[in-house]
Design a protein around this motif. Structure first.
Motif, mmCIF file in Angstrom:
data_model
loop_
_atom_site.group_PDB
_atom_site.id
_atom_site.type_symbol
_atom_site.label_atom_id
_atom_site.label_comp_id
_atom_site.label_asym_id
_atom_site.label_seq_id
_atom_site.Cartn_x
_atom_site.Cartn_y
_atom_site.Cartn_z
ATOM 1 N N LEU A 37 -4.572 6.009 -5.811
ATOM 2 C CA LEU A 37 -3.490 5.123 -6.273
ATOM 3 C C LEU A 37 -3.771 4.579 -7.667
ATOM 4 O O LEU A 37 -2.859 4.504 -8.506
ATOM 5 N N THR A 38 -5.009 4.208 -7.935
ATOM 6 C CA THR A 38 -5.323 3.659 -9.260
ATOM 7 C C THR A 38 -5.244 4.734 -10.335
ATOM 8 O O THR A 38 -4.747 4.478 -11.441
ATOM 9 N N ALA A 41 -1.513 5.542 -10.869
ATOM 10 C CA ALA A 41 -0.828 4.449 -11.567
ATOM 11 C C ALA A 41 -1.079 4.523 -13.067
ATOM 12 O O ALA A 41 -0.207 4.167 -13.876
ATOM 13 N N GLU A 42 -2.246 5.027 -13.442
ATOM 14 C CA GLU A 42 -2.590 5.141 -14.865
ATOM 15 C C GLU A 42 -1.998 6.392 -15.502
ATOM 16 O O GLU A 42 -1.498 6.337 -16.644
ATOM 17 N N PRO A 45 2.545 7.067 -13.608
ATOM 18 C CA PRO A 45 3.161 5.860 -13.038
ATOM 19 C C PRO A 45 4.517 6.163 -12.409
ATOM 20 O O PRO A 45 5.325 6.910 -12.953
ATOM 21 N N GLY A 46 4.736 5.562 -11.234
ATOM 22 C CA GLY A 46 5.986 5.751 -10.509
ATOM 23 C C GLY A 46 5.962 6.882 -9.514
ATOM 24 O O GLY A 46 6.846 6.973 -8.655
ATOM 25 N N GLU A 50 2.162 1.637 -6.180
ATOM 26 C CA GLU A 50 1.290 0.881 -7.085
ATOM 27 C C GLU A 50 0.206 0.177 -6.262
ATOM 28 O O GLU A 50 0.508 -0.510 -5.296
ATOM 29 N N PRO A 51 -1.053 0.353 -6.619
ATOM 30 C CA PRO A 51 -2.113 -0.340 -5.878
ATOM 31 C C PRO A 51 -2.101 -1.832 -6.192
ATOM 32 O O PRO A 51 -2.125 -2.237 -7.350
ATOM 33 N N MET A 65 -0.343 -1.874 -1.083
ATOM 34 C CA MET A 65 0.345 -1.146 -2.158
ATOM 35 C C MET A 65 1.828 -1.483 -2.137
ATOM 36 O O MET A 65 2.338 -2.049 -1.162
ATOM 37 N N SER A 66 2.508 -1.134 -3.210
ATOM 38 C CA SER A 66 3.950 -1.332 -3.247
ATOM 39 C C SER A 66 4.641 -0.343 -2.313
ATOM 40 O O SER A 66 4.095 0.714 -1.988
ATOM 41 N N ARG A 181 8.760 11.154 -4.501
ATOM 42 C CA ARG A 181 7.523 10.410 -4.702
ATOM 43 C C ARG A 181 6.587 10.677 -3.530
ATOM 44 O O ARG A 181 7.008 11.188 -2.496
#
Length: 273
Positions: A37-38, A41-42, A45-46, A50-51, A65-66, A181
């Motif tokens: 996740l991290t 996200a970097e 993204p999307g 999101e963590p 997470m989201s 996603r």
């Protein structure tokens, strides 16, 4: 490949967040989930949740997470739009990490060598009994193929490394009408693209209760000749392990509709040619 069958974690679905609580038998799955996740996200993204927080709850590892929009593709008869969107997502997912970052990611569990070893263990215990003739024939054919295959021993450097989510279950791919996603990275790690694509095309969710257009999906994926050749071998391997799992399904506690193993046998025989 099959984390959904054995994971002991609990999932809480909130309005805007998802919380996973992992059990003592989950090993490092929480670490793999958080790392994925991290990184995503970097670098993408999307594409994934999101963590938000990683820690413990009553001594159990927890990942918050989201929550993503969209509905799972499992059980859906996918059309051209969904298929093209899934291909776009797979390409981004596999290739988004820079080489230096990918080199730091541990290899994912459940690689071909481990799957082949699991099949050999089942073989040593004897083929599942009381199966339809086509199931037994497909199992024997798959084992003969495995005897002569080097799918568990790919040539070094023959195919490039990619980031793999580690589970081809279409329930983990969410379609919101415009984009696909991805969720669930407990088995994620460094892998190769042919094997990761085979995870999707050969997962039972690709055809049981829905329909994934495999030729259509592959049409959108720009594979090298080496990846294309390996994809065929990986698809056979995963179709064989799925056939074993379905044939070993307890008859008094079936987890799949009647005839599922026979349908899987026909899929394997088609792949074996």
């Amino acid at each position: 490949m099959t984390s959904e069958r054995w994971s002991t974690h609990a999932v809480d679905l909130g309005t805007v967040t998802v919380t996973k609580r992992f059990g003592p038998q989950d090993g490092d799955r929480h670490a793999r989930e958080w790392r994925a996740l991290t990184l995503l996200a970097e670098h993408a993204p999307g594409l994934a949740p999101e963590p938000l927080h990683g820690g413990t709850d009553d001594g159990r590892p927890t990942v918050v997470m989201s929550r993503l929009p969209g509905a799972p593709l499992r059980g859906v008869r996918m059309g051209a739009r969904e298929t093209a969107a899934l291909a776009t997502t797979l390409t981004e997912l596999h290739t988004c990490l820079p080489a230096a970052r990918l080199a730091e990611v541990p290899a994912r569990p459940g690689r071909p060598a481990g799957i082949a070893a699991r099949i050999r263990t089942w073989q040593a215990a004897g083929l599942p009994r009381a199966q339809a003739p086509e199931v037994s024939a497909a199992l024997r054919g798959g084992l003969r193929w495995l005897d002569g295959s080097d799918v568990a021993r790919p040539s070094a450097g023959a195919v490039p490394a990619v980031f793999g989510p580690g589970d081809g279950n279409l329930a983990n791919y969410l379609w919101d009408g415009a984009r696909v996603r991805v969720v669930d990275f407990e088995e994620s790690g460094r892998s190769d693209r042919a094997f990761e694509i085979a995870e999707v095309t050969e997962h039972v969710s690709a055809w049981l209760g829905g329909s994934l257009d495999v030729p259509g999906l592959l049409h959108h994926l720009d594979l090298t000749p080496a990846e294309t050749a390996r994809l065929t071998e990986c698809r056979r391997l995963l179709a064989l392990v799925w056939l074993f799992m379905l044939a070993l399904d307890a008859p008094d506690r079936p987890r799949n509709p009647p005839g599922t193993a026979a349908r899987q046998a026909r899929r394997l025989l088609d792949l074996l040619g």
